[in-house]
Write an enzyme that holds these catalytic residues in place. Structure first.
Site, PDB file in Angstrom:
ATOM      1  N   GLU A  57      -5.577   8.387   3.400  1.00 12.79           N
ATOM      2  CA  GLU A  57      -5.535   7.520   4.584  1.00 12.79           C
ATOM      3  C   GLU A  57      -5.954   8.306   5.831  1.00 12.79           C
ATOM      4  O   GLU A  57      -7.117   8.388   6.153  1.00 12.79           O
ATOM      5  CB  GLU A  57      -4.167   6.848   4.702  1.00 12.79           C
ATOM      6  CG  GLU A  57      -3.961   5.893   3.513  1.00 12.79           C
ATOM      7  CD  GLU A  57      -2.725   5.035   3.573  1.00 12.79           C
ATOM      8  OE1 GLU A  57      -1.900   5.190   4.496  1.00 12.79           O
ATOM      9  OE2 GLU A  57      -2.561   4.192   2.662  1.00 12.79           O
TER      10      GLU A  57
HETATM   11  C1  HEM Z   1       1.253  -0.334   4.201  1.00 12.47           C
HETATM   12  C2  HEM Z   1       1.666   0.429   8.958  1.00 12.47           C
HETATM   13  C3  HEM Z   1      -2.155   3.368   8.664  1.00 12.47           C
HETATM   14  C4  HEM Z   1      -3.322   1.247   4.498  1.00 12.47           C
HETATM   15  C5  HEM Z   1       1.700  -0.388   5.492  1.00 12.47           C
HETATM   16  C6  HEM Z   1       2.892  -1.070   5.938  1.00 12.47           C
HETATM   17  C7  HEM Z   1       2.989  -0.884   7.282  1.00 12.47           C
HETATM   18  C8  HEM Z   1       1.877  -0.078   7.689  1.00 12.47           C
HETATM   19  C9  HEM Z   1       4.069  -1.422   8.208  1.00 12.47           C
HETATM   20  C10 HEM Z   1       3.855  -1.837   5.052  1.00 12.47           C
HETATM   21  C11 HEM Z   1       3.726  -3.295   5.220  1.00 12.47           C
HETATM   22  C12 HEM Z   1       4.497  -4.045   4.164  1.00 12.47           C
HETATM   23  O1  HEM Z   1       4.999  -3.411   3.218  1.00 12.47           O
HETATM   24  O2  HEM Z   1       4.600  -5.250   4.238  1.00 12.47           O
HETATM   25  C13 HEM Z   1       0.759   1.430   9.237  1.00 12.47           C
HETATM   26  C14 HEM Z   1       0.763   2.267  10.430  1.00 12.47           C
HETATM   27  C15 HEM Z   1      -0.280   3.122  10.318  1.00 12.47           C
HETATM   28  C16 HEM Z   1      -0.975   2.787   9.088  1.00 12.47           C
HETATM   29  C17 HEM Z   1       1.772   2.169  11.551  1.00 12.47           C
HETATM   30  C18 HEM Z   1      -0.680   4.267  11.232  1.00 12.47           C
HETATM   31  C19 HEM Z   1       0.239   5.253  11.476  1.00 12.47           C
HETATM   32  C20 HEM Z   1      -2.869   2.943   7.580  1.00 12.47           C
HETATM   33  C21 HEM Z   1      -4.219   3.354   7.271  1.00 12.47           C
HETATM   34  C22 HEM Z   1      -4.552   2.757   6.087  1.00 12.47           C
HETATM   35  C23 HEM Z   1      -3.399   1.978   5.663  1.00 12.47           C
HETATM   36  C24 HEM Z   1      -5.086   4.256   8.136  1.00 12.47           C
HETATM   37  C25 HEM Z   1      -5.859   2.800   5.320  1.00 12.47           C
HETATM   38  C26 HEM Z   1      -6.545   3.945   5.161  1.00 12.47           C
HETATM   39  C27 HEM Z   1      -2.137   0.772   3.996  1.00 12.47           C
HETATM   40  C28 HEM Z   1      -1.930   0.406   2.597  1.00 12.47           C
HETATM   41  C29 HEM Z   1      -0.593  -0.002   2.507  1.00 12.47           C
HETATM   42  C30 HEM Z   1      -0.026   0.075   3.851  1.00 12.47           C
HETATM   43  C31 HEM Z   1      -2.967   0.472   1.483  1.00 12.47           C
HETATM   44  C32 HEM Z   1       0.132  -0.395   1.215  1.00 12.47           C
HETATM   45  C33 HEM Z   1       0.470   0.907   0.507  1.00 12.47           C
HETATM   46  C34 HEM Z   1       1.448   0.781  -0.628  1.00 12.47           C
HETATM   47  O3  HEM Z   1       2.115  -0.226  -0.792  1.00 12.47           O
HETATM   48  O4  HEM Z   1       1.574   1.763  -1.360  1.00 12.47           O
HETATM   49  N1  HEM Z   1       1.102   0.196   6.583  1.00 12.47           N
HETATM   50  N2  HEM Z   1      -0.289   1.794   8.437  1.00 12.47           N
HETATM   51  N3  HEM Z   1      -2.414   2.093   6.601  1.00 12.47           N
HETATM   52  N4  HEM Z   1      -0.990   0.555   4.707  1.00 12.47           N
HETATM   53 FE1  HEM Z   1      -0.678   1.118   6.589  1.00 12.47          FE
END
Ligand code: HEM
Ligand code: HEM
Length: 345
Positions: free
Chosen positions: A136
């Protein structure tokens, strides 16, 4: 006269039927899926301050939280397009493709835990994950803190957000501020919410029927609460496992969190608010069509071949869960200084 009588009775019956069922349906729905509040003032019992929200917004949009200086939270959770990235699985550092679909950040504050497998207890814990994840943002806490400390305007914003902290610019406080900003990402006043709050005309007949089918057929057994999901974990494929394209074999879901055999292929029931905006669907992001996603759920989770008319009605209803999305001002970010670490690929 006869024609008028028929018309009168006909309309009366229709009105009576829709009136009575609207009230019953509303009462039933209100308990299962309360409306989302327009504002979240507290998180874990702590008040959310405007200083924290403003700082969190800066951090959410700042690509310098990533090693490359290219990727921000908003890259994968674009708040302009529904809080997700709308690709099957996210593209991160150096164009690497991650293993899962990005869930929306909209209303994520209402989920019992974060990620498809619930491995982060809350948004504060969650925010530390992507910054460090190799696929990420590929950064380290020390480098993030050094980056933030290199810009006086960030120091000032952290001090304003955390006035009692002896050292305000920390990785933990970064996460707290992002969480505070995320509490503002709520989408009240969807047509569904208007309906449960008393507006009989907010949903048409087909949408109301879809809501009724959603409840009666058992979707609400897993997708409940104000976020229509996000509260508990269930096997994906309770009755019939979907094919490996939709449920890839190597992602065992909650099993990797609990190491318990019964948690193999268990995932958090996906929250369904704004689902119209967040295709493609499922943790694998392999289904683009909401109608197909509902069909998969019917066979995999309920073991029924749902009639097409019922699926259509559910889809029509799910589209009424699109709320008012927050208008977010893109923040003007502090200028890098000589001390700011250079981008690293
Ligand atoms: C999951 C916030 C950066 C891809 C999540 C969730 C949140 C979040 C709140 C969970 C949502 C849920 O479960 O309903 C953030 C914040 C970021 C960030 C605050 C920066 C600090 C990123 C980036 C990427 C990304 C840069 C892509 C490269 C994902 C993915 C998930 C996820 C794929 C699901 C992962 C899993 O379940 O294992 N993010 N995110 N996020 N985010 Fe982010
Ligand atoms: C995911 C709808 C029944 C558990 C989803 C998604 C939709 C949906 C649209 C994908 C959301 C997204 O990717 O953002 C429905 C409908 C149902 C139903 C309309 C009734 C026909 C159920 C039942 C259960 C359940 C009964 C529990 C036994 C889940 C789980 C996921 C999910 C665990 C996440 C799957 C994954 O890991 O990708 N549901 N659902 N659903 N639903 Fe359902």
């Amino acid at each position: 006269r006869l024609g008028v009588w028929f018309l009168g009775v006909g309309t009366g019956v229709l009105l009576a039927a829709s009136g009575a069922s609207a009230d019953e349906l509303r009462d039933q729905a209100k308990d299962l899926f309360p409306p989302v509040p327009a504002k979240v003032a507290h998180v874990r019992g702590q008040p959310v301050t405007s200083g924290q929200i403003d700082l969190g917004r800066m951090l959410f949009f700042d690509p310098r939280l990533s090693a490359s200086h290219v990727i921000s939270c908003n890259t994968c959770h674009n708040v302009g397009t529904g809080g997700a990235d709308n690709v099957p699985t996210s593209i991160g550092h150096a164009w690497q493709q991650g293993p899962r679909n990005s869930p929306t950040v909209l209303n994520s504050v209402f989920n019992v835990a974060q990620f498809w497998d619930g491995r982060a207890a809350d948004l504060r814990e969650q925010a530390k994950g992507p910054v460090q994840a190799g696929v990420e943002m590929a950064n380290t806490p020390d480098r993030v803190v050094a980056t933030l400390k290199s810009m006086p305007a960030y120091e000032a914003a952290f001090e304003k957000a955390f006035p009692d902290a002896p050292d305000a610019v920390t990785f933990d406080n970064m996460a707290l501020a992002i969480e505070a900003f995320e509490t503002t990402l709520v989408t009240p006043n969807s047509r569904y919410d208007q309906f449960v709050q008393g507006d009989d005309h907010a949903l048409n007949q087909e949408e109301r029927r879809g809501l009724q089918v959603f409840i009666d057929s058992g979707c609400s057994g897993c997708h409940y609460s104000s976020n229509f999901g996000g509260q508990d974990y269930f096997p994906f494929g309770v009755v019939e496992k979907p094919g490996a394209e939709i449920l890839p074999e190597k992602d065992k879901g909650r099993f990797s969190v609990t190491q318990t055999a019964t948690d193999e292929y268990v995932f958090r029931a996906a929250p369904l608010r704004n689902v119209e905006l967040t295709a493609p669907y499922f943790h694998s992001g392999q289904v683009w069509d909401l109608k197909q996603a509902v069909g998969v759920m019917a066979t995999a989770q309920l073991g029924t071949e749902m009639p097409e008319g019922d699926i259509d009605a559910i889809v029509a209803f799910l589209k009424t869960l699109t709320g008012e999305r927050p208008e977010i001002d893109y923040p003007v970010l502090p200028v890098s200084t000589e001390a700011t670490p250079k981008p690293d690929f």
